[in-house]
Design a protein around this motif. Structure first.
Motif, PDB file in Angstrom:
ATOM      1  N   LEU A 121      12.238  52.486  42.784  1.00 48.83           N
ATOM      2  CA  LEU A 121      13.108  53.620  42.210  1.00 48.83           C
ATOM      3  C   LEU A 121      12.353  54.009  40.771  1.00 48.83           C
ATOM      4  CD1 LEU A 121      16.571  52.074  43.230  1.00 48.83           C
ATOM      5  CD2 LEU A 121      15.657  54.300  44.202  1.00 48.83           C
ATOM      6  N   VAL A 122      12.838  55.242  40.601  1.00 48.75           N
ATOM      7  CA  VAL A 122      12.290  55.700  39.236  1.00 48.75           C
ATOM      8  C   VAL A 122      13.444  56.649  38.569  1.00 48.75           C
ATOM      9  CG1 VAL A 122       9.854  56.030  39.788  1.00 48.75           C
ATOM     10  CG2 VAL A 122      11.402  57.836  40.019  1.00 48.75           C
ATOM     11  N   GLU A 123      13.397  56.946  37.201  1.00 51.28           N
ATOM     12  CA  GLU A 123      14.473  57.636  36.672  1.00 51.28           C
ATOM     13  C   GLU A 123      14.839  58.790  37.437  1.00 51.28           C
ATOM     14  OE1 GLU A 123      15.830  59.578  32.162  1.00 51.28           O
ATOM     15  OE2 GLU A 123      13.618  58.578  32.622  1.00 51.28           O
ATOM     16  N   GLY A 124      16.162  59.163  37.460  1.00 51.39           N
ATOM     17  CA  GLY A 124      16.617  60.377  38.491  1.00 51.39           C
ATOM     18  C   GLY A 124      17.714  60.251  39.298  1.00 51.39           C
ATOM     19  N   GLU A 125      18.209  61.113  40.055  1.00 55.18           N
ATOM     20  CA  GLU A 125      19.468  61.244  40.602  1.00 55.18           C
ATOM     21  C   GLU A 125      18.878  61.140  42.300  1.00 55.18           C
ATOM     22  OE1 GLU A 125      23.128  62.812  39.542  1.00 55.18           O
ATOM     23  OE2 GLU A 125      22.873  64.052  41.222  1.00 55.18           O
ATOM     24  N   TYR A 126      19.310  60.340  43.136  1.00 52.44           N
ATOM     25  CA  TYR A 126      19.109  60.249  44.430  1.00 52.44           C
ATOM     26  C   TYR A 126      20.554  60.669  45.030  1.00 52.44           C
ATOM     27  CZ  TYR A 126      14.846  57.656  42.985  1.00 52.44           C
ATOM     28  OH  TYR A 126      13.782  56.919  42.399  1.00 52.44           O
ATOM     29  N   VAL A 127      20.269  61.206  46.504  1.00 51.58           N
ATOM     30  CA  VAL A 127      21.470  61.248  47.343  1.00 51.58           C
ATOM     31  C   VAL A 127      20.895  60.581  48.530  1.00 51.58           C
ATOM     32  CG1 VAL A 127      23.093  62.864  48.380  1.00 51.58           C
ATOM     33  CG2 VAL A 127      22.436  63.452  46.051  1.00 51.58           C
ATOM     34  N   PHE A 128      21.617  59.884  49.202  1.00 50.88           N
ATOM     35  CA  PHE A 128      21.234  59.211  50.392  1.00 50.88           C
ATOM     36  C   PHE A 128      22.332  59.381  51.460  1.00 50.88           C
ATOM     37  CE2 PHE A 128      19.093  56.720  47.238  1.00 50.88           C
ATOM     38  CZ  PHE A 128      17.950  56.773  47.760  1.00 50.88           C
ATOM     39  N   ARG A 129      21.871  59.541  52.627  1.00 51.31           N
ATOM     40  CA  ARG A 129      22.954  59.961  53.864  1.00 51.31           C
ATOM     41  C   ARG A 129      22.893  58.800  54.692  1.00 51.31           C
ATOM     42  NH1 ARG A 129      21.436  64.834  55.955  1.00 51.31           N
ATOM     43  NH2 ARG A 129      22.693  65.813  54.309  1.00 51.31           N
ATOM     44  N   PHE A 130      24.120  58.284  55.002  1.00 51.45           N
ATOM     45  CA  PHE A 130      24.227  57.269  56.180  1.00 51.45           C
ATOM     46  C   PHE A 130      24.934  57.727  57.387  1.00 51.45           C
ATOM     47  CE2 PHE A 130      26.934  53.821  57.841  1.00 51.45           C
ATOM     48  CZ  PHE A 130      25.925  52.883  58.427  1.00 51.45           C
ATOM     49  N   SER A 131      24.257  57.421  58.444  1.00 55.48           N
ATOM     50  CA  SER A 131      24.739  58.336  59.877  1.00 55.48           C
ATOM     51  C   SER A 131      24.980  56.981  60.640  1.00 55.48           C
ATOM     52  CB  SER A 131      23.561  58.947  60.321  1.00 55.48           C
ATOM     53  OG  SER A 131      23.202  60.100  59.484  1.00 55.48           O
ATOM     54  N   ALA A 132      26.242  56.867  61.342  1.00 51.27           N
ATOM     55  CA  ALA A 132      26.477  55.998  62.502  1.00 51.27           C
ATOM     56  C   ALA A 132      26.713  56.927  63.824  1.00 51.27           C
ATOM     57  CB  ALA A 132      27.650  55.347  62.079  1.00 51.27           C
ATOM     58  N   THR A 133      25.932  56.455  65.057  1.00 54.06           N
ATOM     59  CA  THR A 133      26.157  57.348  66.074  1.00 54.06           C
ATOM     60  C   THR A 133      26.659  56.145  67.183  1.00 54.06           C
ATOM     61  OG1 THR A 133      24.074  58.565  65.336  1.00 54.06           O
ATOM     62  CG2 THR A 133      24.819  58.423  68.082  1.00 54.06           C
ATOM     63  N   ASP A 134      27.777  56.803  67.992  1.00 57.49           N
ATOM     64  CA  ASP A 134      28.407  55.909  68.845  1.00 57.49           C
ATOM     65  C   ASP A 134      27.880  56.073  70.443  1.00 57.49           C
ATOM     66  OD1 ASP A 134      29.527  58.069  69.983  1.00 57.49           O
ATOM     67  OD2 ASP A 134      31.491  57.801  69.301  1.00 57.49           O
TER      68      ASP A 134
END
Length: 147
Positions: A121-134
Motif C-alpha cells: 500500500l502507498v499513500e492515498g485513498e482506496y475503495v474496495f468492494r466485497f461481493s458475496a454470491t449465493d
C-alpha cells in the motif's frame, strides 16, 4: 359449450362458451370448473375438472454483504487483512470476491475468498468492494474505504 366455476377462489374466465376455457388472475387454492356441452338436437352432457394452484414461492433473496468498517493506516505500515462477512436468508454461498474500485496500486492476495490480504500500500485513498454470491445466483456487495 358453457363453462362455470363451481368452487374455488376468484378467477377471470374467458372463452366460457367455447371448447377451450382460458383462466387468468388465479389465486392459490383448489378450483372446480364444470363444462356443459349441448349438441344440435338439444342433448347435454357435463363434466367437471379440478385445478390446483400452488402459492408462489418467493424468489431468491439477495445476500447481505459487509466489507467491514472504513480503516486508516499510517505508513510505514503498508499491509492489512480485510475480512468480509455475508448473510443469506435462503441459501448458501458459492463465491466471494474482493476488488479494488479505486485508488493507487496494491497487491491483493486471496481476492476470491472472504478474506483478502493487501500489501504494498502507498499513500492515498482506496475503495474496495466485497461481493458475496449465493447458490441462486444473487450477489450482494458492500464497499469500504482504506486511507
Amino acid at each position: 359449450y358453457k363453462w362455470v366455476k363451481v368452487s374455488g377462489p376468484s378467477a377471470v374466465m374467458a372463452g366460457d362458451t367455447t371448447a377451450t376455457l382460458s383462466l387468468t388472475e388465479l389465486e392459490a387454492g383448489s378450483y372446480t370448473f364444470k363444462v356443459t356441452v349441448t349438441d344440435n338436437e338439444g342433448a347435454t352432457a357435463s363434466d367437471e375438472v379440478n385445478v390446483k394452484v400452488n402459492a408462489a414461492t418467493p424468489g431468491n433473496q439477495v445476500p447481505v454483504a459487509n466489507a467491514g468498517r472504513d480503516r486508516t493506516l499510517t505508513l510505514p505500515v503498508n499491509s492489512i487483512n480485510l475480512s468480509g462477512q455475508a448473510f443469506d436468508a435462503d441459501g448458501r454461498f458459492v463465491a466471494f470476491r474482493w476488488e479494488k474500485v479505486s485508488g493507487p496500486s496494491v497487491t491483493m492476495a486471496g481476492q476470491n475468498s472472504a478474506n483478502v490480504r493487501l500489501t504494498d500500500l502507498v499513500e492515498g485513498e482506496y475503495v474496495f468492494r466485497f461481493s458475496a454470491t449465493d447458490n441462486g445466483g444473487a450477489t450482494g456487495t458492500d464497499e469500504m474505504t482504506l486511507t
